[in-house]
Enzyme design. Structure first.
Site, PDB file in Angstrom:
ATOM      1  N   GLN A 158       1.170   0.341   8.907  1.00  0.00           N
ATOM      2  CA  GLN A 158       0.538  -0.657   9.764  1.00  0.00           C
ATOM      3  C   GLN A 158       1.341  -0.765  11.061  1.00  0.00           C
ATOM      4  O   GLN A 158       2.554  -1.003  11.021  1.00  0.00           O
ATOM      5  CB  GLN A 158       0.489  -2.012   9.054  1.00  0.00           C
ATOM      6  CG  GLN A 158      -0.354  -2.027   7.794  1.00  0.00           C
ATOM      7  CD  GLN A 158      -1.854  -1.975   8.072  1.00  0.00           C
ATOM      8  OE1 GLN A 158      -2.288  -2.082   9.202  1.00  0.00           O
ATOM      9  NE2 GLN A 158      -2.639  -1.796   7.020  1.00  0.00           N
TER      10      GLN A 158
ATOM     11  N   ASN B 138       2.119  -1.202   0.642  1.00  0.00           N
ATOM     12  CA  ASN B 138       2.263  -2.316   1.579  1.00  0.00           C
ATOM     13  C   ASN B 138       1.822  -3.647   0.957  1.00  0.00           C
ATOM     14  O   ASN B 138       2.474  -4.677   1.144  1.00  0.00           O
ATOM     15  CB  ASN B 138       1.438  -2.025   2.833  1.00  0.00           C
ATOM     16  CG  ASN B 138       1.569  -3.085   3.903  1.00  0.00           C
ATOM     17  OD1 ASN B 138       2.639  -3.297   4.452  1.00  0.00           O
ATOM     18  ND2 ASN B 138       0.473  -3.764   4.214  1.00  0.00           N
TER      19      ASN B 138
ATOM     20  N   CYS C 188     -10.444  -2.144   8.489  1.00  0.00           N
ATOM     21  CA  CYS C 188     -10.135  -1.828   9.884  1.00  0.00           C
ATOM     22  C   CYS C 188     -11.413  -1.560  10.676  1.00  0.00           C
ATOM     23  O   CYS C 188     -11.347  -1.154  11.835  1.00  0.00           O
ATOM     24  CB  CYS C 188      -9.180  -0.631   9.977  1.00  0.00           C
ATOM     25  SG  CYS C 188      -9.838   0.884   9.251  1.00  0.00           S
TER      26      CYS C 188
ATOM     27  N   GLU D 260      -9.053  -6.035  12.687  1.00  0.00           N
ATOM     28  CA  GLU D 260      -8.660  -5.941  11.274  1.00  0.00           C
ATOM     29  C   GLU D 260      -9.139  -7.214  10.601  1.00  0.00           C
ATOM     30  O   GLU D 260      -8.911  -8.323  11.112  1.00  0.00           O
ATOM     31  CB  GLU D 260      -7.138  -5.803  11.152  1.00  0.00           C
ATOM     32  CG  GLU D 260      -6.663  -5.321   9.811  1.00  0.00           C
ATOM     33  CD  GLU D 260      -6.590  -3.795   9.699  1.00  0.00           C
ATOM     34  OE1 GLU D 260      -6.347  -3.325   8.582  1.00  0.00           O
ATOM     35  OE2 GLU D 260      -6.777  -3.108  10.708  1.00  0.00           O
TER      36      GLU D 260
END
EC number: 2.1.1.35
Length: 364
Positions: free
Chosen positions: A188, A221, A322, A356
């Protein structure tokens, strides 16, 4: 690139909020939670072409509309670490014939930790003499940055002086999580907004129980922080470097309830449906898990129909997107069985059209 004002930033953010709200309105989404970015110094990755002009040398970018090149001495969207490195690196390279010859691109990767990887891309083979000069460059930069590595890339070549990764440290709800971010792999780009995305996901999952499946998990993540709220976490990812980084991250964060498997979303769907068996799932019996929640963070194309139908079987879906257009398309099917309980906008990419988004869906 000119410095922006707070008013400029708020205006572009308001437009995104309106656009995402319009896309989610048909699904009775609640009021958006909005997570803004810093208007400058937010990007932890940057790529530039290199322009040779006699003795001069500088970064360039291309205007997306006109395709004309323009000189870039500073880049306000990039972190202060990258901006400082840009200036130091160019001044070092200008008189160094060996390092600058046939150099055509420079990539930067950093993080909130301050660690830095600089990748130099060439139209020439790289030899031991190049590596020796790159080591001197690294020594020069190491006095000014937390940790620096230099990578040389040429056709079928990758020479590493130091590491081909940084160790990132993200503060999440008062706890620091450690992540290995590998050069040339997806991470990211906006680290602080990424922390907001993770904390929003933690807020959504706080009251949930059972096991979590994460598809398109990358290096973990979301998997690593969300492990605190679930009995077990299984993450799926197809890219080998990301899977290897995820294994490091599991150990670095002392997690004993997370497993990462190298399967695509489509392959995992086949495995869950009992249509195929995979040696990469050896030691993992999917039928033993109580998957109540699935988190998906798919590429811009969104989820395929089979994956959508598979995740409809879960009580809770956390969907990070996204591309709000494909998110809205996917919600057309998902909202047959689920309703939108929470929705958020994360401004990962200020002053671009990119949005996002995140939605929490719960079974009707």
């Amino acid at each position: 690139m000119t410095t922006t004002t707070a008013k400029d930033y708020q205006a572009q953010l308001d437009e995104k909020v309106d656009r995402l709200g319009t896309l989610l309105a048909p699904f009775n989404a609640p009021t958006l939670s909005v997570y803004p970015s810093k208007p400058e110094n937010y990007r932890m990755r940057a790529e530039f072409r290199v322009w040779h002009d006699g003795d001069d040398l500088y970064h360039i970018m291309f205007d997306q509309g006109s395709k004309e090149k323009y000189r870039v001495d500073t880049f306000p969207p990039a972190s202060e670490t990258i901006n400082n490195a840009m200036q130091q690196l160019i001044e070092y390279l200008k008189p160094n014939e060996l390092l600058r010859k046939k150099l055509f691109q420079i990539d930067y990767l950093t993080g909130l930790s301050g660690e830095l990887v600089i990748s130099l891309l060439y139209h020439k083979p790289l030899d031991d003499e190049w590596e020796a000069q790159a080591e001197l460059l690294r020594t020069f930069l190491a006095t000014q940055f937390t940790a620096v590595s230099i990578i040389g890339r040429a056709r079928k070549q990758k020479r590493i002086v130091g590491n081909d990764f940084i160790i990132e440290r993200l503060p999440i709800n008062g706890r620091e999580f450690e992540f290995k971010h590998i050069e040339n792999s997806f991470t990211q780009p906006n680290a602080e907004v990424n922390c907001s995305m993770i904390e929003w996901s933690l807020e959504c999952s706080a009251p949930l129980t059972g096991d979590l499946l994460e598809m398109y998990c990358g290096a973990g993540n979301f998997s690593m922080p969300l492990a605190v709220h679930f009995d077990n976490v299984i993450g799926t990812e197809i890219a080998k470097p990301s899977v290897q980084a995820a294994q490091y991250n599991i150990a670095a964060n002392h997690l004993d309830n997370v497993k990462i498997v190298r399967l695509s979303a489509e392959e995992f769907t086949e495995a869950m449906n009992g249509e195929r068996s995979f040696s990469r799932l050896e030691g993992i019996n999917l039928t033993e898990y109580n998957f109540t929640t699935v988190l998906v963070d798919p590429p811009r194309a969104g989820l395929d129909v089979d994956s959508l139908k598979m995740i409809q079987g879960y009580d809770n879906i956390i969907y990070i997107s996204c591309n709000p257009e494909t998110l809205a398309e996917n919600l057309g099917l998902l909202c047959e069985t689920h309703e939108v309980a929470n929705a958020a906008l994360f401004d990962q990419f200020p002053f671009t059209h990119h949005i996002e988004a995140g939605v929490l869906l719960t079974k009707k």
